[in-house]
Design an enzyme around this catalytic site. Structure first.
Site, PDB file in Angstrom:
ATOM      1  N   ASP A 188       0.743  -1.190   0.022  1.00 40.18           N
ATOM      2  CA  ASP A 188       0.119   0.063   0.155  1.00 40.18           C
ATOM      3  C   ASP A 188       1.061   1.254  -0.087  1.00 40.18           C
ATOM      4  O   ASP A 188       2.094   1.131   0.325  1.00 40.18           O
ATOM      5  CB  ASP A 188      -0.820   0.058   1.505  1.00 40.18           C
ATOM      6  CG  ASP A 188      -1.744   1.353   1.481  1.00 40.18           C
ATOM      7  OD1 ASP A 188      -2.191   1.735   0.472  1.00 40.18           O
ATOM      8  OD2 ASP A 188      -1.760   1.834   2.416  1.00 40.18           O
ATOM      9  N   LEU A 189       0.482   2.418  -0.389  1.00 36.92           N
ATOM     10  CA  LEU A 189       1.106   3.581  -0.269  1.00 36.92           C
ATOM     11  C   LEU A 189       1.061   4.540   0.878  1.00 36.92           C
ATOM     12  O   LEU A 189       1.974   4.713   1.723  1.00 36.92           O
ATOM     13  CB  LEU A 189       0.914   4.544  -1.548  1.00 36.92           C
ATOM     14  CG  LEU A 189       1.583   5.664  -1.864  1.00 36.92           C
ATOM     15  CD1 LEU A 189       3.119   5.820  -2.030  1.00 36.92           C
ATOM     16  CD2 LEU A 189       0.821   6.639  -3.021  1.00 36.92           C
ATOM     17  N   ASP A 190      -0.464   4.876   1.029  1.00 39.02           N
ATOM     18  CA  ASP A 190      -0.386   6.273   1.980  1.00 39.02           C
ATOM     19  C   ASP A 190      -0.289   5.293   3.603  1.00 39.02           C
ATOM     20  O   ASP A 190      -1.353   4.466   3.868  1.00 39.02           O
ATOM     21  CB  ASP A 190      -1.865   6.618   1.867  1.00 39.02           C
ATOM     22  CG  ASP A 190      -1.808   7.455   0.363  1.00 39.02           C
ATOM     23  OD1 ASP A 190      -1.145   8.075   0.140  1.00 39.02           O
ATOM     24  OD2 ASP A 190      -2.862   7.264  -0.335  1.00 39.02           O
ATOM     25  N   LYS A 192     -10.886  -1.150  -2.000  1.00 40.03           N
ATOM     26  CA  LYS A 192     -10.713  -2.087  -0.560  1.00 40.03           C
ATOM     27  C   LYS A 192     -11.759  -1.794   0.113  1.00 40.03           C
ATOM     28  O   LYS A 192     -12.324  -0.471   0.008  1.00 40.03           O
ATOM     29  CB  LYS A 192      -9.427  -1.496  -0.046  1.00 40.03           C
ATOM     30  CG  LYS A 192      -8.109  -1.696  -0.847  1.00 40.03           C
ATOM     31  CD  LYS A 192      -6.993  -0.769  -0.336  1.00 40.03           C
ATOM     32  CE  LYS A 192      -5.723  -0.919  -1.213  1.00 40.03           C
ATOM     33  NZ  LYS A 192      -4.409   0.020  -0.601  1.00 40.03           N
ATOM     34  N   GLU A 198       0.086  -3.405   4.711  1.00 38.78           N
ATOM     35  CA  GLU A 198      -0.934  -2.441   4.668  1.00 38.78           C
ATOM     36  C   GLU A 198      -0.880  -1.764   6.029  1.00 38.78           C
ATOM     37  O   GLU A 198      -0.644  -2.364   7.184  1.00 38.78           O
ATOM     38  CB  GLU A 198      -2.397  -3.226   4.626  1.00 38.78           C
ATOM     39  CG  GLU A 198      -2.966  -2.898   3.080  1.00 38.78           C
ATOM     40  CD  GLU A 198      -3.767  -1.702   2.845  1.00 38.78           C
ATOM     41  OE1 GLU A 198      -3.506  -0.647   3.593  1.00 38.78           O
ATOM     42  OE2 GLU A 198      -3.972  -1.529   1.703  1.00 38.78           O
ATOM     43  N   ASP A 199      -1.522  -0.549   6.101  1.00 36.56           N
ATOM     44  CA  ASP A 199      -1.664   0.433   7.394  1.00 36.56           C
ATOM     45  C   ASP A 199      -3.153   0.466   8.006  1.00 36.56           C
ATOM     46  O   ASP A 199      -3.480   0.851   8.790  1.00 36.56           O
ATOM     47  CB  ASP A 199      -1.180   1.774   7.396  1.00 36.56           C
ATOM     48  CG  ASP A 199      -1.924   2.403   6.421  1.00 36.56           C
ATOM     49  OD1 ASP A 199      -2.134   2.105   5.467  1.00 36.56           O
ATOM     50  OD2 ASP A 199      -2.195   3.673   6.982  1.00 36.56           O
ATOM     51  N   SER A 229      -2.227   0.955  -4.199  1.00 33.10           N
ATOM     52  CA  SER A 229      -2.891   2.009  -3.774  1.00 33.10           C
ATOM     53  C   SER A 229      -4.252   2.277  -4.125  1.00 33.10           C
ATOM     54  O   SER A 229      -4.353   2.513  -5.467  1.00 33.10           O
ATOM     55  CB  SER A 229      -1.812   3.090  -3.603  1.00 33.10           C
ATOM     56  OG  SER A 229      -2.376   4.245  -3.255  1.00 33.10           O
ATOM     57  N   ALA A 230      -5.232   2.574  -3.331  1.00 29.85           N
ATOM     58  CA  ALA A 230      -6.420   3.281  -3.698  1.00 29.85           C
ATOM     59  C   ALA A 230      -6.325   4.575  -4.087  1.00 29.85           C
ATOM     60  O   ALA A 230      -7.281   5.143  -4.874  1.00 29.85           O
ATOM     61  CB  ALA A 230      -7.570   3.193  -2.497  1.00 29.85           C
ATOM     62  N   LYS A 271      -9.219   4.866   6.013  1.00 24.02           N
ATOM     63  CA  LYS A 271      -8.118   4.819   5.535  1.00 24.02           C
ATOM     64  C   LYS A 271      -8.287   3.662   4.583  1.00 24.02           C
ATOM     65  O   LYS A 271      -8.878   2.596   4.723  1.00 24.02           O
ATOM     66  CB  LYS A 271      -7.213   4.256   6.486  1.00 24.02           C
ATOM     67  CG  LYS A 271      -6.304   5.493   7.523  1.00 24.02           C
ATOM     68  CD  LYS A 271      -5.428   4.843   8.343  1.00 24.02           C
ATOM     69  CE  LYS A 271      -4.678   5.924   9.248  1.00 24.02           C
ATOM     70  NZ  LYS A 271      -3.941   5.308  10.287  1.00 24.02           N
ATOM     71  N   THR A 297       1.663  10.124   3.876  1.00 23.45           N
ATOM     72  CA  THR A 297       0.476  10.696   3.388  1.00 23.45           C
ATOM     73  C   THR A 297      -0.894  10.643   3.681  1.00 23.45           C
ATOM     74  O   THR A 297      -1.721  11.507   3.689  1.00 23.45           O
ATOM     75  CB  THR A 297       0.467  10.761   1.769  1.00 23.45           C
ATOM     76  OG1 THR A 297       0.952   9.086   1.590  1.00 23.45           O
ATOM     77  CG2 THR A 297       1.431  11.514   1.024  1.00 23.45           C
TER      78      THR A 297
HETATM   79  C1  BG6 Z   1      -5.924   5.698  -0.154  1.00 28.20           C
HETATM   80  C2  BG6 Z   1      -5.932   6.426   1.216  1.00 28.20           C
HETATM   81  O1  BG6 Z   1      -4.497   5.207  -0.112  1.00 28.20           O
HETATM   82  O2  BG6 Z   1      -6.518   6.621  -1.116  1.00 28.20           O
HETATM   83  C3  BG6 Z   1      -7.264   7.408   1.547  1.00 28.20           C
HETATM   84  O3  BG6 Z   1      -5.588   5.663   2.099  1.00 28.20           O
HETATM   85  C4  BG6 Z   1      -7.630   8.050   0.157  1.00 28.20           C
HETATM   86  O4  BG6 Z   1      -7.119   8.099   2.524  1.00 28.20           O
HETATM   87  C5  BG6 Z   1      -7.838   7.152  -0.952  1.00 28.20           C
HETATM   88  O5  BG6 Z   1      -8.888   8.849   0.156  1.00 28.20           O
HETATM   89  C6  BG6 Z   1      -8.010   7.829  -2.291  1.00 28.20           C
HETATM   90  O6  BG6 Z   1      -6.905   8.658  -2.718  1.00 28.20           O
HETATM   91  P1  BG6 Z   1      -7.169   9.967  -3.724  1.00 28.20           P
HETATM   92  O7  BG6 Z   1      -5.735  10.347  -3.669  1.00 28.20           O
HETATM   93  O8  BG6 Z   1      -7.428   8.876  -4.972  1.00 28.20           O
HETATM   94  O9  BG6 Z   1      -8.244  10.801  -3.340  1.00 28.20           O
HETATM   95 MG    MG Z   2      -2.659   3.252   3.655  1.00 30.60          MG
END
Ligand code: BG6
Ligand code: MG
Length: 218
Positions: free
Chosen positions: A10-12, A146, A170-171, A115-116, A46, A18
């Site tokens: 996962d990224l964020d 997710k 993942e976090d 990452s989402a 998240k 972030t």
């Molecule tokens: C996820 C984050 O990685 O991406 C969420 O954990 C975030 O907090 C989601 O809302 C969507 O991100 P973005 O950048 O497409 O708005």
């Molecule tokens: Mg995350």
């Protein structure tokens, strides 16, 4: 010990913090429509996609928001978020992440990103790690976010691997659910209560190699 072919990150909140900027931007957005937003709400969101997160917040409001209003609010949050991450640099990589990439690469394992976030590509470029990934899933192309397993399965398919040959990191609770639903091994980073359904939980990324990969992969 098992022979795994890939590790899917996962990224964020895993590669960089972030997750905190998403929280700040969602909090401002929620408060701008008169909805309180706390840490508990943040945990729920998240790993959850942008429009689904917005729907969660707006459901707490007495007002109704048509599609155009929702699109405007989503854009407002995203502009705010992009502003917050403008100065992101390689110094913002979380501890142990580069070591983790090196360790996996030395063992011939593939490295994937699930990452989402639709901002994932510019974020990994700003962090200077875009070329460390063998495949980056495009959240815009994955219909079910997710906790559905789809984004992790997309990466495994791109690698030509079975899910059981992959480890996910993942976090977020929704993210760990996605990894487990995909049939992969889940390493959770963070709160052991929130991430109790992970196979292995580490307090932070600094322990990924020593207490995560080494005991699992060898
Ligand atoms: C996820 C984050 O990685 O991406 C969420 O954990 C975030 O907090 C989601 O809302 C969507 O991100 P973005 O950048 O497409 O708005
Ligand atoms: Mg995350």
């Amino acid at each position: 010990m098992m022979a795994y072919g890939a590790c899917i990150f996962d990224l964020d909140g895993v590669i960089t913090d972030t997750a905190h900027y998403h929280f700040l931007a969602w909090k401002r957005l929620a408060e701008s429509v008169g909805v309180p937003f706390d840490e508990e709400d943040n945990h729920q969101l998240k790993g959850v996609g942008r429009m689904e997160s917005l729907a969660y917040i707006l459901a707490k409001s007495d007002r109704t928001f048509d599609e155009a209003a929702r699109a405007r609010l989503a854009e407002q949050k995203n502009d705010d978020y992009k502003n917050l991450i403008r100065e992101i640099s390689p110094a913002d990589l979380l501890p142990g992440i580069l070591d983790a990439f090196d360790w996996l690469t030395e063992r011939g394992m593939k490295i994937g990103l699930a990452s989402a976030s639709k901002n994932a590509r510019p974020v990994i470029e700003s962090l200077g790690v875009a070329d460390r990934f063998h495949y980056v899933a495009d959240a815009a192309q994955i219909p079910r976010g997710k906790p559905a397993p789809d984004i992790f399965l997309d990466v495994a398919t791109a690698f030509g691997l079975s899910p059981e040959d992959c480890i996910g990191v993942e976090d977020a609770a929704a993210g760990v659910t996605a990894i487990k639903s995909a049939g992969m091994i889940a390493i959770g980073i963070g709160d052991p209560v929130i991430l109790a359904h992970a196979d292995l939980i580490l307090p932070d990324t600094a322990d990924l190699v020593g207490k995560g990969f080494a005991p699992l992969i060898g």
